[in-house]
Enzyme design. Structure first.
Site, short mmCIF file in Angstrom:
data_model
loop_
_atom_site.label_atom_id
_atom_site.label_comp_id
_atom_site.label_asym_id
_atom_site.label_seq_id
_atom_site.Cartn_x
_atom_site.Cartn_y
_atom_site.Cartn_z
CE LYS A 1 39.66 -120.24 49.41
NZ LYS A 1 40.80 -120.17 48.90
CD GLU B 1 39.98 -117.60 65.88
OE1 GLU B 1 40.81 -116.64 66.29
OE2 GLU B 1 39.02 -117.81 66.78
CB CYS C 1 47.24 -114.27 63.49
SG CYS C 1 47.26 -115.73 64.25
CD GLU D 1 47.84 -109.01 60.26
OE1 GLU D 1 46.91 -109.12 59.41
OE2 GLU D 1 48.02 -109.97 61.08
P1 NAD Z 1 43.37 -113.45 53.41
O1 NAD Z 1 41.98 -112.94 54.00
O2 NAD Z 1 43.66 -112.83 52.24
O3 NAD Z 1 42.87 -114.98 52.85
C1 NAD Z 1 42.57 -115.98 53.65
C2 NAD Z 1 41.69 -117.07 53.22
O4 NAD Z 1 40.47 -116.20 52.68
C3 NAD Z 1 42.26 -117.46 52.01
O5 NAD Z 1 41.66 -118.85 51.80
C4 NAD Z 1 41.50 -116.97 50.73
O6 NAD Z 1 41.49 -117.55 49.53
C5 NAD Z 1 40.25 -116.53 51.25
N1 NAD Z 1 39.62 -115.42 50.54
C6 NAD Z 1 40.08 -114.23 50.32
N2 NAD Z 1 39.12 -113.38 49.82
C7 NAD Z 1 37.85 -114.14 49.99
C8 NAD Z 1 36.56 -113.67 49.69
N3 NAD Z 1 36.18 -112.54 49.01
N4 NAD Z 1 35.54 -114.58 50.25
C9 NAD Z 1 35.90 -115.74 50.58
N5 NAD Z 1 37.29 -116.28 50.95
C10 NAD Z 1 38.05 -115.26 50.47
O7 NAD Z 1 44.52 -113.83 54.41
P2 NAD Z 1 45.96 -114.34 54.01
O8 NAD Z 1 46.70 -113.37 53.53
O9 NAD Z 1 45.82 -115.61 53.35
O10 NAD Z 1 46.37 -114.76 55.58
C11 NAD Z 1 46.81 -113.73 56.41
C12 NAD Z 1 45.97 -113.19 57.43
O11 NAD Z 1 45.28 -114.16 57.97
C13 NAD Z 1 46.59 -112.12 58.25
O12 NAD Z 1 45.57 -111.15 58.45
C14 NAD Z 1 46.51 -112.89 59.41
O13 NAD Z 1 46.63 -112.26 60.82
C15 NAD Z 1 45.49 -113.64 59.55
N6 NAD Z 1 45.47 -114.93 60.63
C16 NAD Z 1 44.77 -114.76 61.56
C17 NAD Z 1 44.89 -116.08 62.43
C18 NAD Z 1 43.84 -115.89 63.70
O14 NAD Z 1 43.83 -117.24 64.15
N7 NAD Z 1 43.45 -114.95 64.24
C19 NAD Z 1 45.56 -117.15 62.12
C20 NAD Z 1 46.38 -116.97 60.75
C21 NAD Z 1 46.11 -115.90 59.97
#
Ligand code: NAD
Length: 499
Positions: free
Chosen positions: A194, A269, A303, A400
Site C-alpha cells: 500500500k 522503519e 527520515c 520531527e
Molecule cells: P505516516 O506514518 O503518516 O504514513 C506512512 C504510511 O502509513 C502511509 O502509507 C499511510 O497511508 C499509512 N498509514 C497511516 N496510518 C495508518 C494506519 N493506522 N494503519 C496502517 N497504515 C497507516 O507517515 P508519512 O507522513 O507518510 O511519512 C513520513 C514519516 O515516515 C516520517 O516520520 C519519516 O521519518 C518516516 N520515514 C521513515 C523512513 C525510514 O526508513 N526510517 C523512511 C522514510 C520515511
C-alpha cells in the site's frame, strides 16, 4: 511554475487510477476515491481508488494463492532472480516516464527522480536478485545423548515468511516500494503493497511492469487508499504473515502493537531527528555544504534529514552563517524546472504542518537566520529555514518536522556533542564532520543511531544495513539483514540408528 496539462506529456499518460490485484487492474473500491495532487501547482491530477475491506481481502487472498501456487511456490531461486533482473531492465526502459510521474506526483526534482527513484531502484532490484540464489541455512552438530544408539543429523532451512503487507510513505515512493518488494520476492514471499495516499502513482506502474517482467499474478499486488482505512484493514488481515512498515513513529507504534496481538512478523522503519556534529578540525566549506545537503535534500522530507546541527564553538558563527547563506540562495520552484533546487512539500496539509513548526519555533524564542516563511504561489512551497538559540526542550528541537527546517546550537567538548546528539527519542542517522581520526573513532561508538556517517550524510547503499535504534524503529533494510527479515528459520532434526 505551473505545468501545462497537455495529454502528450509522458507523466500524464502514465497515470493509472486502478489497483493491481491478482495480476489484473481493479477499479472496485470502498466507494470513496482520494484525490492525488501535483504539489507544484496544487492541481488534482488523479483520483485513486480507496480499497475497502473487501478489496484488501481479495488482495491478501490473491497473495496467499500465489504463495502456495506452483507457478511461484515451485519456482527455483534462479527463476526469482531472473524476474527481478527483468524488472530492473523494465524500470530503466520506462525510466523517463517513471521519473516524470514521480516528479509530477511528489514534487521532487526531476534529476532526483531519475537518480534516486529509477536508477537506484534498478540497482536495489539487481542487488536483491542476487540474494535469491544465495540463501542458505546451517548444518548443526548436536550433543543429544539419548536414547542410546541414536545419532542426529540436524540443519536449518530458510523459508519465506509468507504473505507480506508492506506500507510505505510518500517521500521516496518508487524506491521505498522497491525496498519492500525486492527482498520479499527474492526470498519467495508474496506481497500486498500500500503506497502512501499522497503518492500512489509510480507503485501502480511498478506492479504493471512486474507482470510484464513475468511475475505470476498475485505475487505483487498494489492497493491504494488512506492509511486509517486501507492500511489499517491490511495490517489487521489474518492472512498476512509479516508487516513491513515505513512511516511515522506514531503510526509505527500502532502497527507494532497490532502485529503483536496476532504475532505477525514486523519490521518498522520510523522517524528521525538526526544530528549533524561539526568538529572544529573539519574542512569548514565541506561541512557547510554537507550540513545544507543533509537538511535541504528532498526539501528535508527525508527520515535521516540532518535537522539538528551541533557545531563546535570556535567555528559556530562561520558555519551557521554559511548555512544561512546557502539556504537563502536556493532556487525554489517546480521539480521539472532544471534551475530548481528546492521543490514543494508533498501536500498542502504537510506544508501547513511544517509552517506551524516554523511559527512555533519563533514562539519558542528561536532566532530565524534564514527562511521562516512559506513561498508565494499555488504550490505547497516552504522556504529553507535555519533557527538558532532554541532551548534543548523546545518542541522544534525535539519533534520531527520532516521539512527544510534545521535548528543550530554550539558545543565545547566531545562529551557535550555526544550528550546533545543523543538527547532525542530517535536514533536513525547521524553525521560527524571531522578530519581527526582519533576523534572520529572515539565518537562513532557513542552516537545512538542506526547509521553514523563521517564527512558525508544521507548516503545509502543496497549492501549497507539501514534502520533505527530507540524510537526510530525495529529491524534493518538492505543487505543480508533485509533478506533475513523475510525468512523464517526451520530447524530439522533427523534421528538415525548409529549402526
Ligand atoms: P505516516 O506514518 O503518516 O504514513 C506512512 C504510511 O502509513 C502511509 O502509507 C499511510 O497511508 C499509512 N498509514 C497511516 N496510518 C495508518 C494506519 N493506522 N494503519 C496502517 N497504515 C497507516 O507517515 P508519512 O507522513 O507518510 O511519512 C513520513 C514519516 O515516515 C516520517 O516520520 C519519516 O521519518 C518516516 N520515514 C521513515 C523512513 C525510514 O526508513 N526510517 C523512511 C522514510 C520515511
Amino acid at each position: 511554475m505551473s505545468q501545462s496539462q497537455t495529454p502528450d506529456r509522458p507523466e500524464l499518460a502514465a497515470i493509472r487510477e486502478h489497483m493491481i490485484i491478482d495480476g489484473k487492474p481493479c477499479t472496485e473500491g470502498s466507494g470513496q476515491t482520494v484525490p492525488v495532487y501535483d504539489p507544484a501547482t496544487g492541481a488534482v491530477i488523479a483520483h485513486q481508488i480507496e480499497a475497502g475491506p473487501a478489496q484488501v481481502d481479495q488482495a491478501v487472498q490473491a497473495a496467499r494463492r500465489a504463495f502456495t501456487g506452483s507457478a511461484w511456490g515451485d519456482m527455483v531461486p534462479a527463476g526469482r532472480e531472473r524476474l527481478l533482473l527483468n524488472l530492473a531492465d523494465l524500470l530503466e526502459q520506462h525510466g523517463d516516464e517513471l521519473a516524470r510521474l514521480e516528479t509530477l506526483n511528489n514534487g521532487k526534482l526531476l534529476p532526483l527522480s531519475h537518480g534516486l527513484e529509477v536508477a537506484a531502484g534498478a540497482q536495489w532490484l539487481r542487488y536483491m536478485a542476487g540474494w535469491a540464489t544465495k540463501l542458505s541455512g546451517d548444518t548443526l552438530s548436536l550433543s543429544i545423548p539419548f536414547p542410546p544408539g541414536v545419532k542426529y543429523n540436524a540443519y536449518t532451512r530458510l523459508e519465506p515468511v509468507g504473505v507480506v503487507a508492506a506500507i510505505v510513505p510518500w517521500n521516496f515512493p518508487l524506491l521505498m516500494a522497491i525496498w519492500k518488494i525486492a527482498p520479499a520476492v527474492a526470498t519467495g514471499c508474496t506481497i500486498v503493497l500500500k503506497p502512501a495516499e499522497e503518492t500512489p502513482l509510480t507503485a501502480i506502474r511498478l506492479a504493471e511492469l512486474a507482470l510484464e517482467a513475468g511475475f505470476p499474478p498475485g505475487v505483487i499486488n498494489v492497493i491504494t487508499g488512506r492509511g486509517e482505512v486501507t492500511g489499517a484493514a491490511l495490517v489487521a488481515h489474518p492472512g498476512v504473515n509479516k508487516i513491513s512498515f515505513t512511516g511515522s513513529t506514531e503510526v509505527g507504534r500502532l502497527i507494532g502493537r497490532q502485529a503483536m496481538d496476532d504475532m505477525k512478523r514486523v519490521s518498522l522503519e520510523l522517524g528521525g531527528k538526526s544530528p549533524v556534529i561539526i568538529m572544529d578540525d573539519c574542512d569548514v566549506e565541506l561541512a557547510v555544504q554537507g550540513a545544507a545537503g543533509a537538511i535541504f535534500f528532498n526539501q528535508g522530507q527525508v527520515c535521516t534529514a540532518g535537522s539538528r546541527l551541533f557545531v563546535q564553538r570556535g567555528i559556530y558563527d562561520k558555519v551557521v552563517a554559511g548555512l544561512a547563506k546557502v539556504a537563502e540562495s536556493l532556487t525554489i520552484g517546480s521539480g521539472f524546472d532544471p534551475a530548481t533546487q528546492i521543490g514543494p512539500m508533498v501536500s498542502a496539509r504537510h506544508r501547513e504542518r511544517v509552517m506551524s513548526y516554523i511559527d512555533l519555533g519563533r514562539a519558542e524564542g528561536g532566532r530565524v537566520l534564514a527562511g521562516g516563511q512559506a513561498y508565494e504561489g499555488d504550490g505547497f512551497f516552504v522556504r529553507p529555514t535555519v533557527f538558532a538559540e532554541l532551548a534543548p526542550d523546545a518542541r522544534v528541537v525535539r519533534e520531527e518536522i520532516f521539512g527544510p527546517v534545521v535548528v543550530a546550537a554550539s558545543f565545547d567538548t566531545e562529551d557535550q556533542a555526544v550528550a546533545m546528539a543523543n538527547d532525542t527519542r530517535f536514533g536513525l542517522g547521524a553525521s560527524i564532520w571531522s578530519n581527526d581520526l582519533n576523534r572520529v573513532n572515539r565518537l562513532v561508538p557513542r552516537i545512538q543511531a542506526g547509521t553514523v556517517w563521517v564527512n558525508t550524510h544521507n548516503m545509502l547503499d543496497p549492501h549497507m544495513p539501514f534502520g533505527g535504534v530507540k524510537q526510530s524503529g525495529i529491524g534493518r533494510e538492505h543487505g543480508r539483514a533485509a533478506v533475513e527479515a523475510y525468512l523464517e528459520s526451520k530447524s530439522v532434526c533427523i534421528a538415525y540408528p548409529a549402526t
